[in-house]
Write a protein that holds these residues in place. Structure first.
Motif, PDB file in Angstrom:
ATOM      1  N   PRO A  26       0.917  -1.058   0.151  1.00  0.00           N
ATOM      2  CA  PRO A  26      -0.048   0.069   0.118  1.00  0.00           C
ATOM      3  C   PRO A  26       0.943   0.924  -0.313  1.00  0.00           C
ATOM      4  O   PRO A  26       2.005   1.238   0.415  1.00  0.00           O
ATOM      5  CB  PRO A  26      -1.176  -0.247   1.410  1.00  0.00           C
ATOM      6  N   GLY A  27       0.375   1.988  -0.797  1.00  0.00           N
ATOM      7  CA  GLY A  27       1.292   3.516  -0.364  1.00  0.00           C
ATOM      8  C   GLY A  27       2.269   3.219  -0.812  1.00  0.00           C
ATOM      9  O   GLY A  27       3.239   2.806  -1.833  1.00  0.00           O
ATOM     10  N   SER A  28       3.337   3.715  -0.449  1.00  0.00           N
ATOM     11  CA  SER A  28       4.869   3.932  -0.909  1.00  0.00           C
ATOM     12  C   SER A  28       5.413   2.950  -0.197  1.00  0.00           C
ATOM     13  O   SER A  28       6.407   2.905   0.201  1.00  0.00           O
ATOM     14  CB  SER A  28       5.552   5.325  -0.733  1.00  0.00           C
ATOM     15  N   GLN A  29       5.132   2.028   1.370  1.00  0.00           N
ATOM     16  CA  GLN A  29       5.204   1.164   1.271  1.00  0.00           C
ATOM     17  C   GLN A  29       5.928  -0.186   0.968  1.00  0.00           C
ATOM     18  O   GLN A  29       5.497  -0.597   0.129  1.00  0.00           O
ATOM     19  CB  GLN A  29       5.028   0.188   3.085  1.00  0.00           C
ATOM     20  N   SER A  30       7.496   0.015   0.687  1.00  0.00           N
ATOM     21  CA  SER A  30       8.249  -0.356   0.268  1.00  0.00           C
ATOM     22  C   SER A  30       8.444  -0.625  -1.499  1.00  0.00           C
ATOM     23  O   SER A  30       8.614  -2.229  -2.077  1.00  0.00           O
ATOM     24  CB  SER A  30       7.577  -2.583   0.474  1.00  0.00           C
ATOM     25  N   CYS A  31       8.311   0.236  -1.084  1.00  0.00           N
ATOM     26  CA  CYS A  31       7.789   1.321  -3.023  1.00  0.00           C
ATOM     27  C   CYS A  31       9.244   2.168  -3.253  1.00  0.00           C
ATOM     28  O   CYS A  31       9.456   2.573  -2.174  1.00  0.00           O
ATOM     29  CB  CYS A  31       7.066   2.137  -2.416  1.00  0.00           C
ATOM     30  N   MET A  64       3.841   4.528  -8.246  1.00  0.00           N
ATOM     31  CA  MET A  64       2.076   4.499  -7.586  1.00  0.00           C
ATOM     32  C   MET A  64       1.115   4.961  -8.401  1.00  0.00           C
ATOM     33  O   MET A  64      -0.035   4.121  -8.792  1.00  0.00           O
ATOM     34  CB  MET A  64       2.029   5.324  -6.284  1.00  0.00           C
ATOM     35  N   SER A  65       0.919   5.330  -9.988  1.00  0.00           N
ATOM     36  CA  SER A  65       0.800   6.604 -10.799  1.00  0.00           C
ATOM     37  C   SER A  65       0.297   4.605 -11.414  1.00  0.00           C
ATOM     38  O   SER A  65      -0.603   4.963 -12.495  1.00  0.00           O
ATOM     39  CB  SER A  65       0.846   6.979 -10.928  1.00  0.00           C
ATOM     40  N   PHE A  66       1.453   4.039 -11.843  1.00  0.00           N
ATOM     41  CA  PHE A  66       1.530   2.410 -12.780  1.00  0.00           C
ATOM     42  C   PHE A  66       1.639   1.312 -12.245  1.00  0.00           C
ATOM     43  O   PHE A  66       1.621   0.678 -13.058  1.00  0.00           O
ATOM     44  CB  PHE A  66       1.954   3.062 -14.186  1.00  0.00           C
ATOM     45  N   GLY A  67       1.479   1.050 -11.323  1.00  0.00           N
ATOM     46  CA  GLY A  67       1.707  -0.049 -10.454  1.00  0.00           C
ATOM     47  C   GLY A  67       3.272  -0.508 -11.111  1.00  0.00           C
ATOM     48  O   GLY A  67       2.752  -1.868 -10.576  1.00  0.00           O
TER      49      GLY A  67
END
Length: 164
Positions: A26-31, A64-67
C-alpha cells in the motif's frame, strides 16, 4: 548527442526495471528504487538514503501511478506514529478547562479537531463529565489524555465523526 543517448538509455532501463518490479504494497511502503537498492538493510541511515533516493528521482510517485517499482495503491494506508494533537504545552490550562467544562484551551482543541460549533457544548460536557477518566492522577500523560479523549468521542454518536 551523448546527453540524449544517456537520457534515452536511462529512461529505457527505468521502464524495464519499473515493469519488472511489480508488488502489492500500500502507498509508498516498500515502494521505489530506494527500497529496492537498500532492501534488507535496517537503521536510520538506510531509511533516510532510501527515502532520499525515492524523493530525488520521483520514481515512487511514478510507481504508484502505474503500479510499478514495487508500488501499489490497492492497500489501506496506515499511520504508526503518535497522535497529531499535542496538548503537552497547555496541559495545565486544558485540565482546568475540562474541570470547569469550558475555557480557551478546550475551545481551541475543539476548533483544531474540527468540532462544529453546534457540537462544541457536547464535546466540552463529555470531557467535563469524564474528567477522572482523562486525568486519573496529577501525573496523567498527554498520550493518556488524548487517547482517552478519542475513546470517549468514539463512543458518542455525535462526536465519533471528529475522531482520527
Amino acid at each position: 548527442m551523448k546527453k540524449l543517448l544517456i537520457v534515452s538509455t536511462l529512461l529505457a532501463s527505468t521502464s524495464l526495471v519499473s515493469t519488472a518490479a511489480l508488488a502489492d504494497a500500500p502507498g509508498s511502503q516498500s515502494c521505489g528504487w530506494g527500497n529496492m537498492l537498500f532492501a534488507g538493510q535496517s537503521g536510520t541511515p538506510s531509511h533516510v538514503l532510501a527515502a532520499t533516493t525515492n524523493a530525488s528521482t520521483g520514481n515512487n510517485t511514478f510507481g504508484m501511478s502505474f503500479g510499478t517499482n514495487g508500488c501499489s495503491t490497492t492497500g489501506t494506508l496506515t499511520y504508526g506514529g503518535k497522535e497529531m494533537i499535542d496538548l503537552s504545552m497547555i496541559m495545565d490550562e486544558f485540565s482546568e478547562d475540562v474541570a470547569r467544562g469550558d475555557g480557551e484551551a478546550i475551545t481551541a482543541l475543539a476548533v483544531s479537531l474540527g468540532v462544529k460549533e453546534a457540537d462544541r457544548a457536547l464535546f466540552k460536557a463529555t470531557l467535563h463529565n469524564n474528567f477522572n477518566t482523562l486525568f486519573p492522577s496529577e501525573n496523567a500523560t498527554t498520550e493518556h489524555v488524548v487517547s482517552s479523549m478519542f475513546s470517549l468521542m468514539k463512543n458518542d454518536a455525535a462526536l465519533v465523526k471528529y475522531t482520527v
